[in-house]
Scaffold this active site. Structure first.
Site, PDB file in Angstrom:
ATOM      1  N   ASP A  11       0.871  -1.176   0.000  1.00 31.02           N
ATOM      2  CA  ASP A  11       0.000   0.000   0.000  1.00 31.02           C
ATOM      3  C   ASP A  11       0.904   1.221   0.000  1.00 31.02           C
ATOM      4  O   ASP A  11       1.733   1.394   0.906  1.00 31.02           O
ATOM      5  CB  ASP A  11      -0.896   0.017   1.239  1.00 31.02           C
ATOM      6  N   ASP A 130     -14.019  -3.162  -2.266  1.00 28.13           N
ATOM      7  CA  ASP A 130     -13.993  -2.898  -0.827  1.00 28.13           C
ATOM      8  C   ASP A 130     -15.415  -3.100  -0.319  1.00 28.13           C
ATOM      9  O   ASP A 130     -16.369  -2.546  -0.889  1.00 28.13           O
ATOM     10  CB  ASP A 130     -13.527  -1.473  -0.536  1.00 28.13           C
TER      11      ASP A 130
END
Length: 253
Positions: A11, A130
């Site tokens: 990330d 998500d």
């Protein structure tokens, strides 16, 4: 017996690898190029790089980071974050990525999935989802966009089916509730999507110990096991994980 693949996830924020809990409270985890090089040397099968603030900040993926990571990466390499058009996807692939991952843009422009699949091939198109729990929806999971900040009211499993129908070659669901919590993957979410689609599914969000990976591979039926902090901070070594999975009847590469 199918083989599961191990996929560390980088990330990225402001050019550094970071990791948080439930998409917030980020802490530094190192240089992305060095992390990528070490993972390749230590037996990772795949690598993901997600520019986690690109969409929220309304900017493109940081191509310089992609290029530098691609130079040291010897395994399939998926890049996501800020990819909102065919041109964006093309630029990321040209910078060295093997696949692109689209999430918010795929939701807003479902035709982008079809266009990318036609132009680049389905095998290069990952649709990331998500999701958070919502008992009012048929699957119990709702799609979130904008870095997990905005609820859509759309059922996550139904959206996965639509994404596959439009040409997605891989589905990457991440449970907002489990992300970074190290309490285990959200098995019902992963299993629900895996049973609804035929393409590979990546388990993401929540790995904290070896048993969690085994659960995702067996109960969740995931094809690829993604994790971040347990790898970044040396809590689990990839070779140890592969040995553990093999010892428990799950084949690895």
């Amino acid at each position: 017996m199918k083989k599961v693949l191990i996929m560390p996830c980088l990330d990225i924020k402001e050019g550094r690898v970071v990791k948080g809990v439930q998409f917030v409270n980020l802490r530094d985890a190192g240089d992305p190029v060095e992390c990528a090089r070490i993972y390749c040397e230590n037996g990772a099968d795949e690598l993901a790089l997600l520019d986690i603030t690109a969409t929220v900040e309304k900017r493109k993926t940081t191509l310089d980071v992609v290029r530098r990571v691609a130079e040291v990466t010897t395994i399939p390499f998926t890049v996501g974050g800020g990819i909102a058009s065919l041109a964006d996807a093309e630029a990321v692939l040209a910078a060295g990525a093997n696949r692109v991952s689209i999430s918010s843009a795929a939701y807003r422009q479902p035709e982008l999935i079809e266009q990318a699949a036609v132009k680049f091939g389905s095998e290069k198109v990952v649709v990331a989802i998500d999701a958070d729990r919502n008992p009012a929806l048929p699957s119990g999971y709702e799609v979130y966009i904008n870095g997990g900040n905005t609820a859509t009211g759309i059922d996550a499993v139904e959206w996965a089916k639509q994404a596959e129908a439009r040409g997605a070659g891989i589905i990457l669901p991440t449970s907002k509730a489990c992300d970074g919590a190290k309490s285990g993957y959200d098995i019902p979410l992963i299993k629900g999507i895996k049973e609804a689609v035929k393409v590979p599914v990546i388990a993401s969000g929540g790995a904290g110990k070896l048993e969690h990976f085994l659960d995702a591979a067996t109960e969740g039926q995931a094809d690829i096991l993604l994790a971040a902090s347990v790898f970044h901070f040396g809590e689990i070594l990839i070779q140890d994980l592969k040995q553990y999975l093999q010892d428990n009847g799950v084949a690895t590469v």
